[in-house]
Design an enzyme around this catalytic site. Structure first.
Site, PDB file in Angstrom:
ATOM      1  N   GLU A  94       1.189  -0.994  -0.137  1.00 39.94           N
ATOM      2  CA  GLU A  94       0.157  -0.141   0.411  1.00 39.94           C
ATOM      3  C   GLU A  94       0.976   1.259  -0.106  1.00 39.94           C
ATOM      4  OE1 GLU A  94      -3.643  -2.216   2.167  1.00 39.94           O
ATOM      5  OE2 GLU A  94      -2.866  -1.004   3.210  1.00 39.94           O
ATOM      6  N   CYS A 107       3.468   8.779   0.689  1.00 35.48           N
ATOM      7  CA  CYS A 107       3.790   8.086   1.771  1.00 35.48           C
ATOM      8  C   CYS A 107       4.028   6.277   1.553  1.00 35.48           C
ATOM      9  CB  CYS A 107       3.145   7.811   3.345  1.00 35.48           C
ATOM     10  SG  CYS A 107       3.248   6.561   4.425  1.00 35.48           S
ATOM     11  N   CYS A 114       6.786  -6.693   6.985  1.00 34.94           N
ATOM     12  CA  CYS A 114       8.009  -6.190   7.287  1.00 34.94           C
ATOM     13  C   CYS A 114       8.770  -7.940   8.081  1.00 34.94           C
ATOM     14  CB  CYS A 114       7.461  -5.336   8.404  1.00 34.94           C
ATOM     15  SG  CYS A 114       8.801  -4.127   8.741  1.00 34.94           S
ATOM     16  N   CYS A 118       7.590  -4.839  15.748  1.00 34.50           N
ATOM     17  CA  CYS A 118       6.884  -3.625  16.516  1.00 34.50           C
ATOM     18  C   CYS A 118       5.752  -3.963  16.588  1.00 34.50           C
ATOM     19  CB  CYS A 118       7.037  -1.879  15.934  1.00 34.50           C
ATOM     20  SG  CYS A 118       8.825  -1.782  15.261  1.00 34.50           S
ATOM     21  N   CYS A 121       1.911  -1.564  15.462  1.00 35.87           N
ATOM     22  CA  CYS A 121       2.084  -1.791  13.961  1.00 35.87           C
ATOM     23  C   CYS A 121       1.251  -3.410  13.471  1.00 35.87           C
ATOM     24  CB  CYS A 121       3.013  -1.610  13.637  1.00 35.87           C
ATOM     25  SG  CYS A 121       3.621  -1.585  11.479  1.00 35.87           S
ATOM     26  N   CYS A 339      -0.754   5.693  10.232  1.00 39.28           N
ATOM     27  CA  CYS A 339       0.457   5.219  10.323  1.00 39.28           C
ATOM     28  C   CYS A 339       0.506   3.672  11.024  1.00 39.28           C
ATOM     29  CB  CYS A 339       1.025   6.414  11.105  1.00 39.28           C
ATOM     30  SG  CYS A 339       2.877   7.570  10.803  1.00 39.28           S
TER      31      CYS A 339
HETATM   32  N1  SAH Z   1      10.039   0.990   9.620  1.00 37.15           N
HETATM   33  C1  SAH Z   1      10.323   2.002   9.611  1.00 37.15           C
HETATM   34  C2  SAH Z   1       8.559   3.197   8.699  1.00 37.15           C
HETATM   35  C3  SAH Z   1       7.524   2.349   8.340  1.00 37.15           C
HETATM   36  S1  SAH Z   1       6.170   2.788  10.090  1.00 37.15           S
HETATM   37  C4  SAH Z   1       9.646   2.552  10.677  1.00 37.15           C
HETATM   38  O1  SAH Z   1       9.465   2.409  11.715  1.00 37.15           O
HETATM   39  O2  SAH Z   1       9.945   3.638  11.134  1.00 37.15           O
HETATM   40  C5  SAH Z   1       6.070   5.056   9.861  1.00 37.15           C
HETATM   41  C6  SAH Z   1       5.720   5.157  11.319  1.00 37.15           C
HETATM   42  O3  SAH Z   1       4.625   4.657  11.826  1.00 37.15           O
HETATM   43  C7  SAH Z   1       7.227   4.636  12.216  1.00 37.15           C
HETATM   44  O4  SAH Z   1       7.343   6.118  12.691  1.00 37.15           O
HETATM   45  C8  SAH Z   1       6.095   3.879  12.715  1.00 37.15           C
HETATM   46  O5  SAH Z   1       6.768   3.401  14.567  1.00 37.15           O
HETATM   47  C9  SAH Z   1       4.677   4.373  13.343  1.00 37.15           C
HETATM   48  N2  SAH Z   1       3.303   3.777  13.354  1.00 37.15           N
HETATM   49  C10 SAH Z   1       3.683   1.822  13.518  1.00 37.15           C
HETATM   50  N3  SAH Z   1       2.174   1.540  13.728  1.00 37.15           N
HETATM   51  C11 SAH Z   1       1.678   2.932  14.052  1.00 37.15           C
HETATM   52  C12 SAH Z   1       0.060   2.630  14.730  1.00 37.15           C
HETATM   53  N4  SAH Z   1      -0.541   2.039  15.189  1.00 37.15           N
HETATM   54  N5  SAH Z   1       0.166   4.068  15.135  1.00 37.15           N
HETATM   55  C13 SAH Z   1       0.926   5.339  14.671  1.00 37.15           C
HETATM   56  N6  SAH Z   1       2.217   5.224  14.224  1.00 37.15           N
HETATM   57  C14 SAH Z   1       2.322   3.835  14.187  1.00 37.15           C
END
Ligand code: SAH
Length: 346
Positions: A94, A107, A114, A118, A121, A339
């Site tokens: 996406e 974005c 991935c 995390c 996420c 995000c």
């Molecule tokens: N792997 C990279 C890029 C993808 S995530 C990274 O971690 O930076 C992009 C951003 O979204 C990151 O800052 C991540 O921590 C944040 N993110 C992930 N899950 C989220 C959620 N449920 N709500 C808000 N931000 C989130």
């Protein structure tokens, strides 16, 4: 369907020139084809009108032109557009177009699924299927640029690598894509308008510095306490905060560019004075700014955004220490485009 033929877009300009020489043609033919493929964005050999019919047939017999296809498109009430992007092998990623008054930001995704884990996420639950190729990353940007012109009457202004995947776990392809995006033969965008966001892979951050990249770096920090960070981002056991800090010091020393820390505040996780103090300490190591991002719930409520007063305590503490801080509100939540919500739900 996958093909035995080679993807012509995987070849560099040099390799294309070599190919034409190897078949007894002239090297500059490689430049012409490269221009059709990249500057003009063609997806068919037939339309390459300055190439002889015979040569086109030869290309057709040896190569395919792989490219993405925007499979479905969802529009949010706030103008955000989410693309489900189908890759040549049928997998889907996406990418999102985020308009604000002053800019339109793409974005983009760097992996299918991935590599990291995390817990907050949605993408992390998909596991990593494969890395995206440079052209698949580039194509997402081109598609969003077109949508930006179509729906918002202006070209794309910024790119963030905050879609699916960990860009530093697909280092080579992401950097190649950025080279194309910034080159005059590609989109000619300034690297200053590009931000790569990483969960924090120290070795690769150092490599970025050594490679003298010109784009911005954002790090998803979320906690400056090792124990807490390991709980919410288990991979952090192998990528320790002390190593992360050292790599960021190295980055700053080499690039002189400050880092953005992305930080979500959750109740019961990082809502304590101790957590705030740890962040302030961490921010004092290297020039930076903090982006407090709104949490987008992904399911069962294990994670809950902390109340506003906690966010305010973070802001007060950071400002007192002269650390720039902004709060980022979610966009496109109604279509799961915010995000951490990218999970190919459709
Ligand atoms: N792997 C990279 C890029 C993808 S995530 C990274 O971690 O930076 C992009 C951003 O979204 C990151 O800052 C991540 O921590 C944040 N993110 C992930 N899950 C989220 C959620 N449920 N709500 C808000 N931000 C989130």
């Amino acid at each position: 369907m996958t093909s035995e033929k080679k993807d012509i877009r995987a070849l560099s300009k040099e390799e294309l020139r070599d190919f034409f020489m190897s078949i007894g043609d002239q090297a500059f033919r490689g430049n012409q084809v490269y221009e059709w493929l990249w500057t003009k964005g063609l997806h068919s050999f037939d339309a390459m009108t300055n190439i002889s019919k015979e040569t086109r047939a030869h290309l057709e017999a040896n190569f395919v032109i792989n490219h993405i296809k925007v499979d479905s498109l969802q529009k949010s009430k706030d103008g955000t557009v989410k693309n489900a992007v189908k890759l040549h092998d049928g997998l889907v990623v996406e990418s999102v177009l985020i308009p604000t008054k002053k800019r339109t930001t793409a974005c983009v995704s760097s992996q299918v699924g991935c590599s990291l884990d995390c817990k907050f996420c949605a993408t992390a639950r998909l596991k990593r299927m494969r890395n995206l190729n440079p052209d698949e990353i580039y194509d997402q940007v081109v598609a969003i640029d077109k949508e930006s012109r179509l729906y918002h009457d202006r070209p794309l202004s910024n790119i963030v690598f905050m879609g699916m995947g960990e860009p530093l776990m697909n280092y080579k392809n992401v950097l190649e894509a950025i080279d194309k995006i910034t080159s005059e033969e590609g989109l000619g965008m300034s690297p200053k308008r590009i931000t790569l966001s990483t969960s924090g892979v120290p070795k690769m951050i150092k490599k970025l510095a050594d490679d003298k990249v010109k784009f911005h770096l954002a790090v998803s920090l979320h906690s400056a306490i090792q124990e807490t960070r390991e709980q919410i981002m288990p991979f952090a056991k192998s990528f320790h905060l002390t190593d992360l800090r050292e790599s960021l010091e190295y980055w700053y020393e080499k690039t002189n560019r400050r880092i953005t820390y992305e930080y979500i505040v959750w109740g019961g996780i990082n809502d304590t004075t101790e957590a705030i103090e740890a962040l302030v300490r961490f921010c004092n190591y290297v020039p930076c700014k903090v982006n407090l991002i709104e949490y987008n719930p992904i399911d069962d409520g294990e994670f809950q955004q902390a109340p506003d007063r906690v966010i305010q305590s973070y802001i007060t503490a950071l400002e007192k220490n002269r650390i720039p801080v902004t709060v980022r509100r979610s966009r496109g939540k109604d279509i799961d485009a915010a995000c951490g919500q990218l999970a190919n739900k459709q």
